[in-house]
Design a protein around this motif. Structure first.
Motif, short mmCIF file in Angstrom:
data_model
loop_
_atom_site.label_atom_id
_atom_site.label_comp_id
_atom_site.label_asym_id
_atom_site.label_seq_id
_atom_site.Cartn_x
_atom_site.Cartn_y
_atom_site.Cartn_z
N LEU A 138 81.63 22.41 -22.44
CA LEU A 138 81.14 21.98 -21.14
C LEU A 138 80.58 23.19 -20.41
O LEU A 138 81.15 24.29 -20.48
N ASN A 139 79.48 23.00 -19.70
CA ASN A 139 78.89 24.09 -18.93
C ASN A 139 78.36 23.54 -17.62
O ASN A 139 77.59 22.57 -17.61
N ASP A 140 78.78 24.14 -16.51
CA ASP A 140 78.32 23.69 -15.20
C ASP A 140 77.15 24.52 -14.68
O ASP A 140 76.79 24.42 -13.52
N SER A 141 76.57 25.33 -15.53
CA SER A 141 75.40 26.19 -15.25
C SER A 141 75.66 27.19 -14.12
O SER A 141 74.73 27.68 -13.51
N ILE A 142 76.91 27.54 -13.90
CA ILE A 142 77.26 28.45 -12.81
C ILE A 142 76.64 29.84 -12.99
O ILE A 142 76.37 30.54 -12.01
N TYR A 143 76.37 30.25 -14.23
CA TYR A 143 75.79 31.57 -14.48
C TYR A 143 74.27 31.57 -14.41
O TYR A 143 73.63 32.57 -14.68
N TYR A 144 73.69 30.44 -14.05
CA TYR A 144 72.24 30.30 -14.02
C TYR A 144 71.81 29.88 -12.62
O TYR A 144 72.55 29.22 -11.90
N ASN A 145 70.58 30.25 -12.25
CA ASN A 145 70.07 29.88 -10.93
C ASN A 145 69.83 28.38 -10.83
O ASN A 145 70.02 27.80 -9.76
N THR A 146 69.38 27.79 -11.93
CA THR A 146 69.06 26.36 -11.93
C THR A 146 69.44 25.75 -13.27
O THR A 146 69.66 26.47 -14.26
N TRP A 147 69.49 24.43 -13.32
CA TRP A 147 69.72 23.73 -14.59
C TRP A 147 68.58 24.01 -15.55
O TRP A 147 68.78 24.10 -16.77
N LYS A 148 67.39 24.18 -15.02
CA LYS A 148 66.24 24.49 -15.86
C LYS A 148 66.47 25.81 -16.62
O LYS A 148 66.19 25.91 -17.81
N ASP A 149 67.02 26.82 -15.93
CA ASP A 149 67.34 28.09 -16.58
C ASP A 149 68.37 27.90 -17.69
O ASP A 149 68.27 28.51 -18.75
N TYR A 150 69.37 27.07 -17.44
CA TYR A 150 70.38 26.80 -18.46
C TYR A 150 69.75 26.13 -19.68
O TYR A 150 70.03 26.50 -20.82
N LEU A 151 68.88 25.16 -19.45
CA LEU A 151 68.23 24.47 -20.56
C LEU A 151 67.30 25.41 -21.33
O LEU A 151 67.24 25.34 -22.57
N TYR A 152 66.62 26.31 -20.64
CA TYR A 152 65.84 27.34 -21.33
C TYR A 152 66.75 28.20 -22.20
O TYR A 152 66.39 28.59 -23.31
N ASN A 153 67.94 28.53 -21.68
CA ASN A 153 68.90 29.31 -22.45
C ASN A 153 69.25 28.60 -23.75
O ASN A 153 69.31 29.23 -24.81
N LEU A 154 69.48 27.30 -23.70
CA LEU A 154 69.78 26.54 -24.91
C LEU A 154 68.63 26.61 -25.90
O LEU A 154 68.84 26.83 -27.10
N LEU A 155 67.42 26.44 -25.41
CA LEU A 155 66.24 26.50 -26.29
C LEU A 155 66.09 27.87 -26.94
O LEU A 155 65.81 27.97 -28.15
N LEU A 156 66.25 28.93 -26.15
CA LEU A 156 66.14 30.28 -26.70
C LEU A 156 67.24 30.56 -27.72
O LEU A 156 66.98 31.12 -28.78
N HIS A 157 68.45 30.15 -27.40
CA HIS A 157 69.56 30.33 -28.35
C HIS A 157 69.23 29.62 -29.67
O HIS A 157 69.39 30.20 -30.74
N ASN A 158 68.78 28.38 -29.58
CA ASN A 158 68.50 27.61 -30.79
C ASN A 158 67.35 28.22 -31.60
O ASN A 158 67.36 28.15 -32.83
N TYR A 159 66.40 28.82 -30.93
CA TYR A 159 65.29 29.48 -31.62
C TYR A 159 65.76 30.71 -32.38
O TYR A 159 65.45 30.91 -33.55
N PHE A 160 66.52 31.57 -31.69
CA PHE A 160 66.94 32.83 -32.28
C PHE A 160 68.14 32.70 -33.21
O PHE A 160 68.29 33.49 -34.14
N PHE A 161 69.00 31.72 -32.97
CA PHE A 161 70.25 31.59 -33.74
C PHE A 161 70.45 30.15 -34.22
O PHE A 161 71.39 29.46 -33.80
N PRO A 162 69.58 29.68 -35.10
CA PRO A 162 69.65 28.27 -35.55
C PRO A 162 70.95 27.91 -36.27
O PRO A 162 71.34 26.73 -36.28
N ASP A 163 71.65 28.89 -36.85
CA ASP A 163 72.91 28.59 -37.53
C ASP A 163 74.00 28.11 -36.57
O ASP A 163 74.95 27.45 -37.00
N THR A 164 73.85 28.45 -35.31
CA THR A 164 74.82 28.01 -34.30
C THR A 164 74.10 27.28 -33.16
O THR A 164 74.47 27.42 -32.00
N ALA A 165 73.09 26.53 -33.51
CA ALA A 165 72.29 25.83 -32.50
C ALA A 165 73.15 24.86 -31.69
O ALA A 165 74.11 24.28 -32.19
N TYR A 166 72.79 24.75 -30.42
CA TYR A 166 73.44 23.78 -29.54
C TYR A 166 72.74 22.43 -29.65
O TYR A 166 71.51 22.37 -29.72
N LYS A 167 73.52 21.38 -29.61
CA LYS A 167 72.97 20.03 -29.52
C LYS A 167 73.43 19.47 -28.17
O LYS A 167 74.63 19.36 -27.92
#
Length: 118
Positions: free
Chosen positions: A10-39
């Motif tokens: 669970l993530n309440d996006s507290i470390y991000y300015n906006t939910w959009k920033d959090y969702l970008y974080n998920l996309l970047l993580h999935n791009y760079f680290f596909p072995d541990t991609a978030y769904k």
């Protein structure tokens, strides 16, 4: 919550300015680290707080993570260590933070990035 295959987070996006920033974080993580991609499973609300629910593959560790290996791996991939466990990729203009030994796991001598902050 975890089982032998997956972890739900669970993530309440507290470390991000906006939910959009959090969702970008998920996309970047999935791009760079596909072995541990978030769904992204969905969203839930508890005590008036909205949480994203994500699923990630469970990583069973076989050794403690050597942060020098993390630094070497990231350096080979265009990231520069700018302080402590934080990195920057000047060419891409992105920052990758909080890569301590609980957020990068080692299984069979392979690094698994499980909790990144872009």
């Amino acid at each position: 919550m975890k089982d032998t295959e997956n972890v739900l987070k669970l993530n309440d996006s507290i470390y991000y300015n906006t939910w959009k920033d959090y969702l970008y974080n998920l996309l970047l993580h999935n791009y760079f680290f596909p072995d541990t991609a978030y769904k992204l499973i969905g969203f839930t609300k508890d005590n008036h707080i909205v949480y994203a629910v994500v699923q990630q593959s469970y990583v069973a560790i076989t050794a403690n993570t050597d942060l020098n290996q993390v630094k070497e791996f990231l350096t080979l991939n265009g990231f520069e260590n700018n302080r402590n466990n934080d990195y920057i990729n000047p060419e891409l203009g992105i920052i990758l933070e909080d890569l301590h030994d609980e957020n990068v796991l080692t299984r069979n001598e392979v690094l698994y990035f499980i909790d990144t902050v872009f």
